[in-house]
Design an enzyme around this catalytic site. Structure first.
Site, PDB file in Angstrom:
ATOM      1  N   ASP A 246       0.811  -1.216   0.000  1.00  0.00           N
ATOM      2  CA  ASP A 246       0.000   0.000   0.000  1.00  0.00           C
ATOM      3  C   ASP A 246       0.843   1.264   0.000  1.00  0.00           C
ATOM      4  OD1 ASP A 246       0.906  -0.562   2.576  1.00  0.00           O
ATOM      5  OD2 ASP A 246      -1.072  -0.945   3.395  1.00  0.00           O
TER       6      ASP A 246
ATOM      7  N   GLU B 174      -9.677  -1.903   5.597  1.00  0.00           N
ATOM      8  CA  GLU B 174     -10.300  -1.530   6.860  1.00  0.00           C
ATOM      9  C   GLU B 174     -11.560  -2.364   7.098  1.00  0.00           C
ATOM     10  OE1 GLU B 174      -8.545   0.057   8.704  1.00  0.00           O
ATOM     11  OE2 GLU B 174      -7.986   2.069   8.069  1.00  0.00           O
TER      12      GLU B 174
ATOM     13  N   HIS C 282      -7.093  -4.783  10.496  1.00  0.00           N
ATOM     14  CA  HIS C 282      -6.884  -4.688   9.047  1.00  0.00           C
ATOM     15  C   HIS C 282      -5.592  -5.360   8.597  1.00  0.00           C
ATOM     16  CE1 HIS C 282      -4.757  -0.559   9.724  1.00  0.00           C
ATOM     17  NE2 HIS C 282      -3.818  -1.441   9.455  1.00  0.00           N
TER      18      HIS C 282
ATOM     19  N   ASP D 219      -7.287  -2.428  14.448  1.00  0.00           N
ATOM     20  CA  ASP D 219      -8.685  -2.719  14.088  1.00  0.00           C
ATOM     21  C   ASP D 219      -8.812  -3.995  13.248  1.00  0.00           C
ATOM     22  OD1 ASP D 219      -7.706  -1.918  11.621  1.00  0.00           O
ATOM     23  OD2 ASP D 219      -9.127  -0.267  11.326  1.00  0.00           O
TER      24      ASP D 219
HETATM   25  C1  F6R Z   1       1.483  -1.400   6.069  1.00  0.00           C
HETATM   26  C2  F6R Z   1       0.246  -2.148   6.229  1.00  0.00           C
HETATM   27  C3  F6R Z   1      -0.530  -2.076   7.494  1.00  0.00           C
HETATM   28  C4  F6R Z   1       0.303  -2.343   8.740  1.00  0.00           C
HETATM   29  C5  F6R Z   1      -0.536  -2.242  10.001  1.00  0.00           C
HETATM   30  C6  F6R Z   1       0.303  -2.402  11.239  1.00  0.00           C
HETATM   31  O1  F6R Z   1       2.030  -1.610   4.780  1.00  0.00           O
HETATM   32  O2  F6R Z   1      -0.153  -2.780   5.321  1.00  0.00           O
HETATM   33  O3  F6R Z   1      -1.573  -3.010   7.441  1.00  0.00           O
HETATM   34  O4  F6R Z   1       0.880  -3.609   8.643  1.00  0.00           O
HETATM   35  O5  F6R Z   1      -1.201  -1.024  10.026  1.00  0.00           O
HETATM   36  O6  F6R Z   1       1.173  -1.299  11.335  1.00  0.00           O
HETATM   37  P1  F6R Z   1       2.315  -1.277  12.432  1.00  0.00           P
HETATM   38  O7  F6R Z   1       3.280  -2.355  12.081  1.00  0.00           O
HETATM   39  O8  F6R Z   1       2.946   0.085  12.315  1.00  0.00           O
HETATM   40  O9  F6R Z   1       1.655  -1.517  13.754  1.00  0.00           O
END
Ligand code: F6R
Length: 260
Positions: free
Chosen positions: A67, A143, A138, A136
């Site tokens: 992403d 989301e 995801h 959450d």
């Molecule tokens: C990032 C991504 C997100 C993160 C998630 C956890 O490329 O795809 O899904 O893996 O938001 O983020 P952190 O590791 O910062 O807690």
């Protein structure tokens, strides 16, 4: 889903790095799906060290990131382009032309997303997808409420994600509200998935992903439908798993397994 609980975040990162190295050593031209965020930093550090020691080679590897924020140029310090180059790509021997990261500044997002999906197919599909999980539930920026068949597309971020990610920006208002993200359906097509999670703020999301129902309200739970997913956790992220002892027992019973 195979659940591997390590005592510390360092041990979790090391175990995941060994897994990635095993795949690259078996298939040097593998296609890797990459994640950003705090969670995979230890994994990327381990892989960079292994690359320096000649234990793993990225010269034939192709990557696709999950992403990118919409509106941030590649030079923006909070863009995922910048993150990946600073934290990983510049430390390993991957050719720049083999790197794919969604564009946050495309003039036609729909056309870009279609191109990205096609490019993954042209490269033979993703062999190993690295994932984190949001508080959450995801995966990527899928989301709650995202279709479990979704493809790469423009997505509006949810408030908890904007709150979580505001730690990287000067203030909450600077956090982009849109992202380009691979879909859940795109991720489920990867041949293997490795999801990492550490810290107690991930414990609820992890238990919902592993032991809750498959639901679009926790998009990571779709990984229950994937035939080859490994979940690497530290003790805190595993803190709310009801079957925690069973997962450890399974790991201990594997032939040649170290006792935990
Ligand atoms: C990032 C991504 C997100 C993160 C998630 C956890 O490329 O795809 O899904 O893996 O938001 O983020 P952190 O590791 O910062 O807690």
């Amino acid at each position: 889903m195979e659940v591997i609980v390590e005592q510390t975040v360092e041990a979790m990162s090391r175990a995941a790095a060994l897994e990635v190295a095993e795949i690259l050593n078996a298939k040097p031209n593998a296609v890797l799906g990459m994640a950003t965020g705090t969670t995979p930093l230890g994994l990327y550090k381990e892989l960079a060290q292994m690359c320096r020691r000649g234990e793993v080679d990225f010269s034939h590897v192709t990557t696709f990131n999950l992403d990118e924020y919409v509106g941030l140029p590649v030079t923006h310090p909070q863009s995922f382009h910048y993150f990946m180059h600073e934290n990983f790509f510049k430390h390993v021997n991957i050719p720049l032309e083999n790197i794919h990261i969604p564009s946050g500044t495309a003039s036609n997002y729909r056309a870009f997303c279609d191109w990205y999906e096609n490019r993954i197919k042209e490269c033979g599909g993703i062999d190993l997808q690295i994932l984190g999980i949001g508080s959450d539930g995801h995966i990527a920026f899928n989301e709650p409420g995202s279709s479990l068949s979704s493809r790469t597309r423009l997505k509006t971020l949810a408030k908890p994600t904007i709150d979580d990610n505001s730690r990287f920006f000067n203030n909450r208002d600077e956090v982009p509200i849109y992202a380009i993200t691979m879909g859940v359906g795109t991720i489920l097509e990867a041949r293997k998935c490795l999801l990492l999670a550490n810290g107690k703020n991930k414990a609820d999301a992890v238990s919902a992903m592993v032991e809750g129902p498959v639901t679009s309200m926790i998009t990571a739970s779709a990984l229950q439908l994937h035939e080859d997913t490994k979940v690497f956790l530290d003790e805190s992220a595993a803190g709310k798993l009801k079957m925690r002892d069973y997962y450890t027992w399974i790991q201990n019973k594997k032939p040649g397994a170290p006792q935990r």
